[in-house]
Scaffold this active site. Structure first.
Site, PDB file in Angstrom:
ATOM      1  N   HIS A 412      83.004  -8.907  36.073  1.00 54.14           N
ATOM      2  CA  HIS A 412      82.281  -8.602  37.318  1.00 54.14           C
ATOM      3  C   HIS A 412      82.008  -9.905  38.085  1.00 54.14           C
ATOM      4  O   HIS A 412      82.381 -10.046  39.257  1.00 54.14           O
ATOM      5  CB  HIS A 412      80.966  -7.892  36.975  1.00 54.14           C
ATOM      6  CG  HIS A 412      80.107  -7.565  38.160  1.00 54.14           C
ATOM      7  ND1 HIS A 412      79.981  -6.283  38.648  1.00 54.14           N
ATOM      8  CD2 HIS A 412      79.331  -8.340  38.962  1.00 54.14           C
ATOM      9  CE1 HIS A 412      79.167  -6.298  39.700  1.00 54.14           C
ATOM     10  NE2 HIS A 412      78.757  -7.539  39.910  1.00 54.14           N
ATOM     11  N   GLU A 413      81.374 -10.859  37.421  1.00 54.04           N
ATOM     12  CA  GLU A 413      80.979 -12.100  38.107  1.00 54.04           C
ATOM     13  C   GLU A 413      82.189 -12.938  38.501  1.00 54.04           C
ATOM     14  O   GLU A 413      82.195 -13.578  39.561  1.00 54.04           O
ATOM     15  CB  GLU A 413      80.009 -12.910  37.239  1.00 54.04           C
ATOM     16  CG  GLU A 413      78.701 -12.192  36.905  1.00 54.04           C
ATOM     17  CD  GLU A 413      77.945 -11.684  38.123  1.00 54.04           C
ATOM     18  OE1 GLU A 413      78.108 -12.245  39.217  1.00 54.04           O
ATOM     19  OE2 GLU A 413      77.197 -10.689  37.977  1.00 54.04           O
ATOM     20  N   HIS A 416      83.447 -11.863  41.780  1.00 55.64           N
ATOM     21  CA  HIS A 416      82.750 -12.530  42.881  1.00 55.64           C
ATOM     22  C   HIS A 416      83.294 -13.942  43.096  1.00 55.64           C
ATOM     23  O   HIS A 416      83.461 -14.401  44.222  1.00 55.64           O
ATOM     24  CB  HIS A 416      81.248 -12.623  42.585  1.00 55.64           C
ATOM     25  CG  HIS A 416      80.524 -11.310  42.654  1.00 55.64           C
ATOM     26  ND1 HIS A 416      80.723 -10.401  43.667  1.00 55.64           N
ATOM     27  CD2 HIS A 416      79.580 -10.755  41.842  1.00 55.64           C
ATOM     28  CE1 HIS A 416      79.929  -9.348  43.471  1.00 55.64           C
ATOM     29  NE2 HIS A 416      79.250  -9.534  42.375  1.00 55.64           N
ATOM     30  N   HIS A 419      86.735 -13.930  44.787  1.00 59.14           N
ATOM     31  CA  HIS A 419      86.513 -13.537  46.180  1.00 59.14           C
ATOM     32  C   HIS A 419      86.049 -14.753  46.993  1.00 59.14           C
ATOM     33  O   HIS A 419      86.546 -15.025  48.083  1.00 59.14           O
ATOM     34  CB  HIS A 419      85.463 -12.424  46.206  1.00 59.14           C
ATOM     35  CG  HIS A 419      85.191 -11.845  47.562  1.00 59.14           C
ATOM     36  ND1 HIS A 419      84.128 -11.026  47.811  1.00 59.14           N
ATOM     37  CD2 HIS A 419      85.833 -11.981  48.750  1.00 59.14           C
ATOM     38  CE1 HIS A 419      84.128 -10.679  49.090  1.00 59.14           C
ATOM     39  NE2 HIS A 419      85.151 -11.243  49.690  1.00 59.14           N
TER      40      HIS A 419
HETATM   41 ZN   LIG Z   1      77.742  -8.246  41.678  1.00 66.86          ZN
END
Ligand SMILES: [Zn+2]
Length: 628
Positions: A412-413, A416, A419
């Site tokens: 998940h992190e 980020h 991105h």
């Molecule tokens: Zn998040």
């Protein structure tokens, strides 16, 4: 993103303080599993020197006041000066925040953090005139300036457009002054709520079946509601919720005041309603919010199907109850373990679907000292990515327990982080801040792909069911539960806007109606005991404005992208990567649209519900094999 994770209980990990890595070794070089903050500033003294310099620059920013309308060159000069200060202030804030989270017990770290926050406030004060001035100059002149200055257009066109949108909602100088002065008062409901819910609320005690006495604060409630023993989790619910009910009236008044403040702001600023006010900052059509709520309602039978599956898997003979919601349906006696090296290898495998550019960035990240991985005494809770220092790589904080939830948080992190890297490589600083809508799609999408990967690579059916069960719970918690919250918030605001009144008792009634609808009380999917309908008083997010719906929309967006990339391949992948590269260069609804997704249409929500049904098909196929 810390901003998001601070309120995303579902995605944050609980931390146990176990002896682990120290924050700093004697040599100054980071130990394994520890980030290297020297990429930001070589020493704390260097940070202080940089802070002093930026502070002095910030003090002078109001000298540009009244100059922007003179020429394209003057406008560029002023905006660039403000931008330069913001860029360095962000880097200062990142260091202060990360250093603070290494050990929250060190006073010097907390003082540095305060100092960074003061710098942020100073910049706001010194540039408060900017938007009103741009609005006075007007769109026609701004566009004419952009036509003569390619640099003004390249760096600031989006910011300028975004500022000019506020014209119909900006008041005269005197009224804006009144609103600014009222700001502190209007922010009090959250402070009062927090004081009561997190501080002064009495904590009941409960005795579990093995004789353990537990004081039920919020963390203990979250832990023990997952109890395998059914009588224990019922006892936890029966002890916990009356402590909130005893203050139903106070919680009701506090939340009413919060909603009144939002309705007031909408009225004063000429918005048709408070939802339009809240969605304005992202230029998000209200239709997206309403479509989300409509789609969740339309698809409640899929949630009921999950509840039936849960009841069967838990072997419950009578009715499923609300206290049966949190116990894992498929537990493993020896759950799989994942070291950081395992997590990195799996992340590279999972994200290979995004193509070589994406995985090359991941490899670069894993090779650097960007992560603070394991819990240690004094370290901040949870997990986040912080990519706000434009000129430096992103940093990631975890509290890794080497289990599957830790692995899911890891991808998940890193979603980020990649991105952020793609944005920085393709956008100027001024367009590098992307919205939550896009951000959580990039991270939740990774979690979905991970889940598919783990199911495909499971060593046996028990492991497969473990991953499938977790995937179902993620969709229930992020899509259906958050949308139910969104529907509740909308109902509260609309009640006041229609001239009706609110009270704690009324809120409990409204919330009870929603719980019964979402969890199928009438349909026989679950029994909702009215004693638990005070749950609304437990949710801090209702004090953040219309906020929670973004988790649900982001997850739906991620589901549609995952389907498109898995079926269509490279063209869909390229559209997705292009959206990540666009960063904050356009409004999130528009960026989705360009990538082929209309968040105001049913399609993303249908993709998510189809995914949930496919997950249940797989579980039922395994159960059928077992002859259940
Ligand atoms: Zn998040």
């Amino acid at each position: 993103m810390k901003r998001i994770l601070a309120v995303a209980g579902a995605l944050a990990l609980l931390t146990l303080a176990v002896p682990g890595l120290r924050a700093d070794s004697q040599s100054g070089a980071p130990e394994a599993g520890m980030w290297d903050l020297r990429d930001l500033y070589p020493t704390p003294e260097a940070w202080t020197a940089a802070r002093d310099k930026v502070k002095a620059q910030a003090e002078t920013l109001d000298r540009y006041r009244g100059t922007l309308g003179k020429s394209a060159g003057a406008m560029l000069k002023a905006l660039a000066a403000i931008s330069d200060v913001n860029r360095e202030a962000a880097r200062l804030a990142v260091y202060a925040s990360l250093k603070g989270d290494e050990d929250v017990r060190i006073a010097a770290n907390q003082e540095r953090l305060q100092s960074a926050q003061q710098l942020g406030t100073l910049i706001q004060e010194k540039t408060a005139w900017l938007r009103p001035e741009l609005i006075r100059i007007g769109q026609k002149k701004v566009l004419a300036f952009e036509a003569t200055s390619p640099e003004l257009k390249r760096r600031f066109a989006f910011q300028l457009d975004n500022a000019l949108r506020y014209a119909p909602h900006t008041l005269d100088v005197q009224a804006e002054g009144v609103m600014a002065a009222a700001g502190d008062v209007l922010a009090q409901p959250n402070a009062i709520y927090s004081q009561l819910a997190n501080g002064e609320l009495p904590r009941p005690e409960v005795t579990l079946s093995d004789g353990t006495k537990v004081k039920l604060d919020q963390a203990a409630y979250t832990k023990y509601r997952t109890a395998t023993d059914r009588a224990d989790r019922k006892a936890v619910f029966d002890a916990f919720w009356p402590s909130f009910s005893a203050f139903q009236g106070t919680f009701g008044q506090t939340l009413t005041t919060q909603v009144q403040a939002e309705v007031f702001d909408a009225k004063v600023r000429h918005f048709p309603n408070s939802l339009a006010d809240a969605t304005f900052a992202d230029n998000m059509p209200e239709a997206v919010y309403r479509q989300l709520v409509a789609e969740a309602n339309k698809n409640l039978p899929t949630l009921y199907r999950y509840l039936a599956l849960r009841k069967k898997a838990l072997g419950i003979a009578d009715s499923l109850h609300y206290y049966d919601l949190y116990v894992p349906i498929f537990d493993l006696p020896n759950p799989p373990q994942f070291s950081v090296a395992d997590s990195e290898r799996i992340a590279l495998d999972v994200d290979a679907i995004y193509g070589p550019e994406y995985t090359a960035l991941l490899k670069r990240g894993f090779a650097g000292n960007w992560m603070n991985v394991y819990p240690h005494p004094g370290k901040a809770n949870g997990a986040y990515m912080n990519g706000s220092a434009y000129d430096v790589h992103p940093y990631l904080l975890f509290n890794n327990h080497d289990d599957y939830p830790s692995l899911s948080t890891f991808v998940h992190e890193w979603g980020h982080a990649i991105h952020t890297l793609l944005t920085k490589e393709n956008q100027p600083f001024e367009n590098s801040s992307y919205s939550t809508f896009i951000a959580e799609t990039a991270s939740i999408g990774n979690e979905m792909l991970l889940s598919d990967y783990m199911v495909a690579h499971a060593r046996n059916d028990a492991e497969k069911e473990y991953y499938l069960g977790q995937a179902l719970e993620l969709i229930r918690g992020t899509f259906f539960r958050q949308t139910m919250f969104a529907e509740f918030q909308l109902a509260l605001h609309e009640a006041l806007e229609k001239g009706n009144t609110l009270s704690g008792e009324k809120m409990t009634d409204m919330y009870c109606g929603l719980l019964k609808k979402y969890y199928g009380d009438k349909e026989g999917a679950m029994k909702v005991d009215p004693a638990y309908c005070i749950e609304w008083a437990f949710i801090p997010h209702f004090y953040y404005g219309f906020y929670v719906y973004q988790y649900a929309t982001s997850m739906a967006g991620a589901a549609q992208f995952a389907d498109a990339i898995e079926h269509e391949g490279v063209p869909a992948r390229d559209r997705y990567i292009a959206m990540l590269k666009a960063g904050g260069s356009d409004y999130p609804y528009t960026l989705y649209k360009k990538a082929g997704l209309d968040m105001a249409s049913p399609a993303p929500y249908e993709a998510l519900v189809a995914r949930m049904n496919r997950t249940m098909d797989q579980i039922e196929a395994i159960e059928a094999k077992k002859g259940k």
